[in-house]
Write a protein that holds these residues in place. Structure first.
Motif, PDB file in Angstrom:
ATOM      1  N   ALA A  33      59.259  -4.121 122.461  1.00 39.16           N
ATOM      2  CA  ALA A  33      58.215  -4.230 121.435  1.00 39.16           C
ATOM      3  C   ALA A  33      56.879  -4.469 122.122  1.00 39.16           C
ATOM      4  N   TYR A  34      55.807  -4.148 121.409  1.00 38.83           N
ATOM      5  CA  TYR A  34      54.467  -4.372 121.928  1.00 38.83           C
ATOM      6  C   TYR A  34      54.114  -5.852 121.835  1.00 38.83           C
ATOM      7  N   PRO A  35      53.166  -6.312 122.657  1.00 42.82           N
ATOM      8  CA  PRO A  35      52.752  -7.720 122.570  1.00 42.82           C
ATOM      9  C   PRO A  35      52.238  -8.054 121.176  1.00 42.82           C
ATOM     10  N   ALA A  39      49.011  -8.498 112.225  1.00 45.74           N
ATOM     11  CA  ALA A  39      50.045  -8.021 111.321  1.00 45.74           C
ATOM     12  C   ALA A  39      50.124  -6.505 111.350  1.00 45.74           C
ATOM     13  N   ALA A  40      51.329  -5.994 111.418  1.00 41.82           N
ATOM     14  CA  ALA A  40      51.524  -4.555 111.486  1.00 41.82           C
ATOM     15  C   ALA A  40      51.182  -3.902 110.155  1.00 41.82           C
ATOM     16  N   ALA A  41      50.902  -2.606 110.248  1.00 36.64           N
ATOM     17  CA  ALA A  41      50.627  -1.864 109.033  1.00 36.64           C
ATOM     18  C   ALA A  41      51.906  -1.747 108.208  1.00 36.64           C
ATOM     19  N   PRO A  42      51.793  -1.525 106.896  1.00 35.22           N
ATOM     20  CA  PRO A  42      52.991  -1.419 106.063  1.00 35.22           C
ATOM     21  C   PRO A  42      53.930  -0.342 106.576  1.00 35.22           C
ATOM     22  N   SER A  43      55.229  -0.592 106.471  1.00 36.60           N
ATOM     23  CA  SER A  43      56.208   0.369 106.966  1.00 36.60           C
ATOM     24  C   SER A  43      56.134   1.686 106.218  1.00 36.60           C
ATOM     25  N   SER A  44      55.601   1.652 104.986  1.00 35.48           N
ATOM     26  CA  SER A  44      55.483   2.873 104.204  1.00 35.48           C
ATOM     27  C   SER A  44      54.326   3.747 104.668  1.00 35.48           C
ATOM     28  N   GLY A 277      54.847   0.957 115.397  1.00 31.87           N
ATOM     29  CA  GLY A 277      56.240   1.285 115.671  1.00 31.87           C
ATOM     30  C   GLY A 277      56.737   0.571 116.915  1.00 31.87           C
ATOM     31  N   LEU A 278      57.667   1.197 117.622  1.00 27.85           N
ATOM     32  CA  LEU A 278      58.258   0.631 118.832  1.00 27.85           C
ATOM     33  C   LEU A 278      57.935   1.519 120.024  1.00 27.85           C
ATOM     34  N   PRO A 279      57.919   0.947 121.224  1.00 27.70           N
ATOM     35  CA  PRO A 279      57.665   1.775 122.413  1.00 27.70           C
ATOM     36  C   PRO A 279      58.627   2.945 122.537  1.00 27.70           C
ATOM     37  N   ALA A 280      59.869   2.789 122.071  1.00 31.89           N
ATOM     38  CA  ALA A 280      60.828   3.890 122.164  1.00 31.89           C
ATOM     39  C   ALA A 280      60.381   5.101 121.351  1.00 31.89           C
ATOM     40  N   ASP A 281      59.566   4.877 120.319  1.00 29.86           N
ATOM     41  CA  ASP A 281      59.093   5.992 119.502  1.00 29.86           C
ATOM     42  C   ASP A 281      58.205   6.944 120.295  1.00 29.86           C
ATOM     43  N   LEU A 282      57.532   6.408 121.317  1.00 30.70           N
ATOM     44  CA  LEU A 282      56.619   7.241 122.095  1.00 30.70           C
ATOM     45  C   LEU A 282      57.345   8.362 122.828  1.00 30.70           C
ATOM     46  N   LEU A 283      58.650   8.180 123.109  1.00 30.67           N
ATOM     47  CA  LEU A 283      59.394   9.180 123.878  1.00 30.67           C
ATOM     48  C   LEU A 283      59.430  10.524 123.163  1.00 30.67           C
ATOM     49  N   LYS A 374      56.501   6.272 135.023  1.00 28.30           N
ATOM     50  CA  LYS A 374      55.085   5.918 135.099  1.00 28.30           C
ATOM     51  C   LYS A 374      54.341   6.409 133.862  1.00 28.30           C
ATOM     52  N   THR A 375      54.690   7.596 133.391  1.00 28.84           N
ATOM     53  CA  THR A 375      54.058   8.120 132.179  1.00 28.84           C
ATOM     54  C   THR A 375      54.345   7.225 130.981  1.00 28.84           C
ATOM     55  N   ILE A 376      55.583   6.740 130.882  1.00 27.88           N
ATOM     56  CA  ILE A 376      55.943   5.838 129.789  1.00 27.88           C
ATOM     57  C   ILE A 376      55.164   4.534 129.902  1.00 27.88           C
ATOM     58  N   GLN A 377      55.076   3.983 131.114  1.00 27.47           N
ATOM     59  CA  GLN A 377      54.350   2.724 131.307  1.00 27.47           C
ATOM     60  C   GLN A 377      52.877   2.881 130.948  1.00 27.47           C
ATOM     61  N   THR A 378      52.289   4.006 131.333  1.00 26.30           N
ATOM     62  CA  THR A 378      50.885   4.256 131.001  1.00 26.30           C
ATOM     63  C   THR A 378      50.693   4.355 129.493  1.00 26.30           C
ATOM     64  N   ALA A 379      51.600   5.058 128.825  1.00 30.16           N
ATOM     65  CA  ALA A 379      51.515   5.184 127.367  1.00 30.16           C
ATOM     66  C   ALA A 379      51.664   3.820 126.694  1.00 30.16           C
ATOM     67  N   PHE A 380      52.596   3.008 127.191  1.00 30.20           N
ATOM     68  CA  PHE A 380      52.807   1.667 126.634  1.00 30.20           C
ATOM     69  C   PHE A 380      51.531   0.836 126.763  1.00 30.20           C
ATOM     70  N   ARG A 381      50.898   0.895 127.925  1.00 33.72           N
ATOM     71  CA  ARG A 381      49.683   0.091 128.113  1.00 33.72           C
ATOM     72  C   ARG A 381      48.552   0.599 127.215  1.00 33.72           C
ATOM     73  N   GLU A 382      48.416   1.913 127.072  1.00 32.60           N
ATOM     74  CA  GLU A 382      47.359   2.448 126.214  1.00 32.60           C
ATOM     75  C   GLU A 382      47.509   1.947 124.783  1.00 32.60           C
ATOM     76  N   VAL A 383      48.743   1.960 124.275  1.00 31.65           N
ATOM     77  CA  VAL A 383      48.969   1.478 122.916  1.00 31.65           C
ATOM     78  C   VAL A 383      48.721  -0.030 122.832  1.00 31.65           C
ATOM     79  N   ALA A 384      49.252  -0.777 123.816  1.00 31.06           N
ATOM     80  CA  ALA A 384      49.091  -2.233 123.791  1.00 31.06           C
ATOM     81  C   ALA A 384      47.617  -2.624 123.878  1.00 31.06           C
ATOM     82  N   ASP A 385      46.853  -1.938 124.730  1.00 29.80           N
ATOM     83  CA  ASP A 385      45.424  -2.239 124.838  1.00 29.80           C
ATOM     84  C   ASP A 385      44.697  -1.943 123.531  1.00 29.80           C
TER      85      ASP A 385
END
Length: 475
Positions: A33-35, A39-44, A277-283, A374-385
């Protein structure tokens, strides 16, 4: 002719076992999960990948600029042409599974000297042949051809996803540059307003100085403030011109004169509630991650190619038609001719070449695994930032708005006290500087918010698809 053809097709059906390792997707080297941010946006709420860029960017002028960039940008054209090139290569490679047949017509005339003939006399011989020939066709018993096909297929898919990634990056870049241009326009407007106010203050101080009411210190203070604002105004004019030039480069040409009216930063219609969403969704959502995985799968198929080099290579050639020593006899009864020539090549000694090639293929796969991770890690950081900025940027904007209101009130009061002769001009000068700085900071905060929303939209995998065309219906 039918019997050899049937034999060839039967052998082809038996071929095709692959020696490539079974592909398994590497585990994502990020947390589940992201840091924690806000509050997250509504699931809908729709995900970024489900929102077309025309829906996310509601500014009509920006929509027109993005459409022009997608049509005119040269880098995107190169990406699209690369996709077409690799697709053609894949179409070539997949035909290796199907034997090719050529219609041939051969003729030869040869003279043999007398000392090469048993009769002791020179002879002239003729040979004519017409039929269908199958050039060398490889039976893929050990999956070399299948691995080659899979490798090119994965390269094609990687290139197509790379094109989508380039498209996403272009849309995001155009949007951010457009927002930068809007910010430059607003900064320039405030700088001009501040310059006009500084000019009025200088003129007033000049009048009072000439009348002997105020000192030269107040006059020179007002003059210094005026020149400082003029310098800032020139800087903002330069930045505005550079921002427009950068936008024109992304669009692929000069900005058209018939564009819709420009909006402003405070009212930009961008969708703010994007579920992370979750980091796994980025795949599956981000085309750059998909491209990296396809490249990894191509490296995996390359191992199968290297392994197949250790095993025999079975190739077939065949011919069916008519042959005769005389041209007129080609179609006579009994002139039928056919040949069927299988060949097997077994590597015995290659000085370790095949072993080294297999080791190279395995190393290349490990390299692609590292690049994929590395591509996944970069994507994760971009979203987290982007999420981290989104969690606090509204508070920053509210604080900057309050600061502008306070600075404006301070300037008004200082100017009134100066006009009444209660305070000197230094008080007005400090209040004007504070107001100018607060207004510029508010513009930067609004720009940061909109740029961050754009970056989050792209980081979550949105922006590479178009909106579905609207279909008109009759009542």
């Amino acid at each position: 002719m039918l019997k050899p053809a049937a034999s060839i097709l039967s052998l082809a059906l038996l071929a095709g076992c692959s020696l490539a390792p079974k592909y398994e997707r590497p585990a994502a080297p990020v947390t589940a999960a992201y840091p924690e941010t806000k509050a997250a946006a509504p699931s809908s709420a729709p995900t970024a990948a489900d929102i077309a860029w025309q829906q996310f960017f509601g500014d009509a002028r920006l929509q027109r600029l993005i459409a022009l960039a997608l049509d005119n940008n040269r880098d995107l054209r190169v990406s699209a042409l690369n996709v077409e090139r690799v697709r053609a290569l894949y179409n070539i490679q997949r035909t290796a599974y199907i034997p090719s047949f050529n219609a041939t017509a051969d003729g030869s005339r040869r003279r043999s000297p007398d000392d090469l003939n048993a009769s002791g006399e020179a002879q002239t011989t003729n040979s004519f042949e017409i039929g269908v020939r199958m050039p060398s066709y490889e039976l893929d018993f050990f999956g070399r051809v299948a691995s080659l096909r899979d490798q090119v297929l994965q390269q094609y898919l990687a290139t197509d996803d790379a094109r989508l990634s380039a498209r996403l990056s272009l849309i995001s870049a155009v949007a951010r540059q457009y927002l930068t241009l809007l910010a430059a326009d607003e900064q320039l407007t405030i700088a001009r307003q501040t310059s006009d106010a500084a000019q009025r203050s200088y003129d007033l101080n000049k009048q009072t100085f000439d009348a002997g009411v105020t000192s030269e210190l107040d006059l020179r203070t007002a003059e210094g403030q005026l020149q400082s604002v003029r310098a800032s105004l020139a800087t903002f004019q330069q930045q505005r011109a550079q921002a427009e030039n950068a936008l024109a480069l992304l669009v692929g040409g000069p900005l058209p004169s018939d564009l819709p009216p420009a909006g402003n930063l405070a009212t930009q219609p961008l969708i703010a509630d994007l579920p992370a969403g979750l980091p796994a969704d980025l795949l599956t959502r981000r085309p750059d991650i998909r491209a990296a995985e396809h490249t990894l799968q191509a490296a995996n198929a390359n191992i199968g190619i290297a392994r197949a080099a250790f095993f025999p290579s079975v190739k077939l050639t065949a011919f069916g038609g008519t042959a005769s020593a005389e041209l007129s006899g080609l179609f006579k009864e009994g002139s039928g001719s056919w040949s069927f020539a299988p060949s097997i090549t077994l590597p015995i000694f290659a000085s370790g070449k095949n072993k080294a090639a297999l080791e190279v293929a395995k190393i290349e796969k490990r390299i692609e695994i590292a690049r994929y991770e590395k591509t996944i890690q970069t994507a994760f950081r971009e979203v987290a930032d982007a999420l981290a900025v989104r969690a606090t940027i509204d508070t920053q904007i509210a604080a900057q708005q309050a600061r502008v209101s306070a600075a404006q009130r301070r300037y008004d009061l200082s100017d009134q006290r100066f006009q009444a002769g209660v305070d000197n001009f230094v008080t007005v000068l400090l209040a004007q500087q504070e107001l100018f700085g607060a207004q510029q900071s508010l513009i930067q905060a609004r720009l940061a918010r909109l740029s961050n929303l754009t970056a989050l939209y792209a980081a979550l995998g949105g922006g590479w698809q178009d909106a579905a065309p609207t279909v008109a219906t009759k009542n």
